[in-house]
Design a protein around this motif. Structure first.
Motif, PDB file in Angstrom:
ATOM      1  N   PRO A  59     -71.117 -42.838  38.904  1.00  0.00           N
ATOM      2  CA  PRO A  59     -70.477 -43.083  40.205  1.00  0.00           C
ATOM      3  C   PRO A  59     -71.251 -44.004  41.137  1.00  0.00           C
ATOM      4  CG  PRO A  59     -71.490 -40.913  40.161  1.00  0.00           C
ATOM      5  CD  PRO A  59     -71.566 -41.444  38.758  1.00  0.00           C
ATOM      6  N   THR A  60     -72.533 -44.183  40.910  1.00  0.00           N
ATOM      7  CA  THR A  60     -73.331 -44.978  41.849  1.00  0.00           C
ATOM      8  C   THR A  60     -73.142 -46.478  41.677  1.00  0.00           C
ATOM      9  OG1 THR A  60     -75.261 -44.953  40.375  1.00  0.00           O
ATOM     10  CG2 THR A  60     -75.092 -43.184  42.004  1.00  0.00           C
ATOM     11  N   THR A  61     -72.581 -46.908  40.564  1.00  0.00           N
ATOM     12  CA  THR A  61     -72.480 -48.349  40.301  1.00  0.00           C
ATOM     13  C   THR A  61     -71.048 -48.837  40.103  1.00  0.00           C
ATOM     14  OG1 THR A  61     -72.763 -48.033  37.914  1.00  0.00           O
ATOM     15  CG2 THR A  61     -74.762 -48.364  39.226  1.00  0.00           C
ATOM     16  N   HIS A  93     -67.527 -40.233  43.353  1.00  0.00           N
ATOM     17  CA  HIS A  93     -66.909 -41.055  42.315  1.00  0.00           C
ATOM     18  C   HIS A  93     -65.687 -41.752  42.902  1.00  0.00           C
ATOM     19  CE1 HIS A  93     -64.705 -41.985  38.574  1.00  0.00           C
ATOM     20  NE2 HIS A  93     -65.878 -41.905  37.968  1.00  0.00           N
ATOM     21  N   TYR A  94     -65.441 -43.000  42.491  1.00  0.00           N
ATOM     22  CA  TYR A  94     -64.347 -43.762  43.097  1.00  0.00           C
ATOM     23  C   TYR A  94     -62.969 -43.184  42.782  1.00  0.00           C
ATOM     24  CZ  TYR A  94     -63.149 -46.024  38.627  1.00  0.00           C
ATOM     25  OH  TYR A  94     -62.749 -46.269  37.333  1.00  0.00           O
ATOM     26  N   ARG A  95     -62.886 -42.276  41.797  1.00  0.00           N
ATOM     27  CA  ARG A  95     -61.602 -41.644  41.485  1.00  0.00           C
ATOM     28  C   ARG A  95     -61.592 -40.157  41.811  1.00  0.00           C
ATOM     29  NH1 ARG A  95     -59.524 -41.376  36.417  1.00  0.00           N
ATOM     30  NH2 ARG A  95     -57.390 -41.672  37.166  1.00  0.00           N
ATOM     31  N   THR A  96     -62.697 -39.462  41.542  1.00  0.00           N
ATOM     32  CA  THR A  96     -62.710 -38.007  41.696  1.00  0.00           C
ATOM     33  C   THR A  96     -63.414 -37.544  42.969  1.00  0.00           C
ATOM     34  OG1 THR A  96     -64.740 -37.810  40.371  1.00  0.00           O
ATOM     35  CG2 THR A  96     -62.636 -37.698  39.195  1.00  0.00           C
ATOM     36  N   GLY A  97     -63.917 -38.496  43.763  1.00  0.00           N
ATOM     37  CA  GLY A  97     -64.558 -38.129  45.022  1.00  0.00           C
ATOM     38  C   GLY A  97     -65.802 -37.281  44.810  1.00  0.00           C
ATOM     39  N   ASP A  98     -65.888 -36.183  45.570  1.00  0.00           N
ATOM     40  CA  ASP A  98     -67.052 -35.294  45.499  1.00  0.00           C
ATOM     41  C   ASP A  98     -66.796 -34.061  44.634  1.00  0.00           C
ATOM     42  OD1 ASP A  98     -68.667 -36.860  47.227  1.00  0.00           O
ATOM     43  OD2 ASP A  98     -67.579 -36.056  48.963  1.00  0.00           O
ATOM     44  N   ALA A  99     -65.823 -34.145  43.748  1.00  0.00           N
ATOM     45  CA  ALA A  99     -65.485 -32.984  42.919  1.00  0.00           C
ATOM     46  C   ALA A  99     -66.616 -32.609  41.966  1.00  0.00           C
ATOM     47  CB  ALA A  99     -64.207 -33.255  42.127  1.00  0.00           C
ATOM     48  N   ALA A 156     -72.902 -26.446  40.330  1.00  0.00           N
ATOM     49  CA  ALA A 156     -72.686 -25.989  41.707  1.00  0.00           C
ATOM     50  C   ALA A 156     -73.483 -26.790  42.729  1.00  0.00           C
ATOM     51  CB  ALA A 156     -73.042 -24.509  41.815  1.00  0.00           C
ATOM     52  N   GLY A 157     -74.344 -27.690  42.270  1.00  0.00           N
ATOM     53  CA  GLY A 157     -75.104 -28.524  43.193  1.00  0.00           C
ATOM     54  C   GLY A 157     -76.377 -27.897  43.707  1.00  0.00           C
ATOM     55  N   GLU A 158     -76.920 -26.948  42.963  1.00  0.00           N
ATOM     56  CA  GLU A 158     -78.104 -26.226  43.431  1.00  0.00           C
ATOM     57  C   GLU A 158     -79.390 -27.041  43.298  1.00  0.00           C
ATOM     58  OE1 GLU A 158     -80.351 -22.048  42.256  1.00  0.00           O
ATOM     59  OE2 GLU A 158     -78.152 -22.165  42.144  1.00  0.00           O
TER      60      GLU A 158
END
Length: 223
Positions: free
Chosen positions: A81-83, A209-215, A173-175
């Motif tokens: 997603p960063t590029t 991500h340009y399609r899924t956002g912050d999912a 979960a982003g921990e």
């Protein structure tokens, strides 16, 4: 077939003069593989504008499909997603059309399958074929070894299935921060092919991500 007069091998008329890829396709079609269907794909990553190497791949994959009355998918390998961006996706579409090719209704993205890929990762963990590793990038390289010497096992390679499932869920979960942990395939740290020395298959990447956002905050590795 064999030339009995000379004892040497001769090519069949169907494959004579073809490059090795087209030889394989011709032989598969002769053997009735996949009922003779040809279905290829052109899978660029939308992280920049295409170059001459992409054009070669495009002509090969779309060209093979066209030659045999088959189909070719246009597939965005969008797992970083960063590029990646919509700008590059649109530019790729324009370039494919500019070269005279058409994907029809077969435009897909790796990101279409993020849920499925995540489930595959869970299956690998449950089967004991993947583990969560705490080594950072430079440490992973150090443990991988050299082309002429085997690597070393990660200190985390023998974690239990339960521990790996727990840590992977916490990654999801982003921990944990970026780079703190990765999910690696458990293959062979002594393999002569260094790419098979427990490659990373998921990493933490806190980016929209340009399609899924912050999912998602973990993304599969495409290589």
């Amino acid at each position: 077939m064999t030339d009995t007069a000379t004892g040497g091998a001769t090519e069949t008329s169907a494959t004579s003069g073809l490059d090795f890829v087209r030889q394989i396709v011709a032989e598969d079609r002769q053997a009735g593989k996949h009922q003779g269907r040809v279905h290829t794909r052109f899978p660029p990553e939308p992280n920049g504008f295409l170059h001459i190497g992409h054009a070669k791949s495009m002509c090969l994959n779309f060209g093979l499909a066209t030659e045999h009355g088959g189909l070719c998918n246009l597939r965005m390998d969008d797992t970083n997603p960063t590029t990646e961006s919509v700008e590059y996706v649109r530019a790729i579409e324009d370039d494919v059309r500019w070269l005279g090719f058409d994907w029809g209704d077969r435009f897909v993205h790796a990101s279409d399958y993020f849920d499925q890929l995540h489930n595959f990762a869970l299956q690998l963990i449950r089967a004991g074929h993947a583990y969560v590793c705490d080594l950072r990038g430079s440490q992973v390289s150090e443990y991988r070894g050299l082309w002429n010497e085997p690597g070393r096992n990660s200190p985390n390679r023998d974690r239990t299935v339960e521990e790996n499932l727990d840590l992977f869920a916490r990654m999801r979960a982003g921990e944990f921060e970026d780079g703190a942990r990765s999910l690696r395939a458990k293959i062979d740290m002594a393999s002569p092919n260094m790419n098979m020395r427990d490659p990373a298959i998921y990493r933490i990447r806190r980016a929209a991500h340009y399609r899924t956002g912050d999912a998602w905050c973990i993304y599969p590795m495409y290589d």
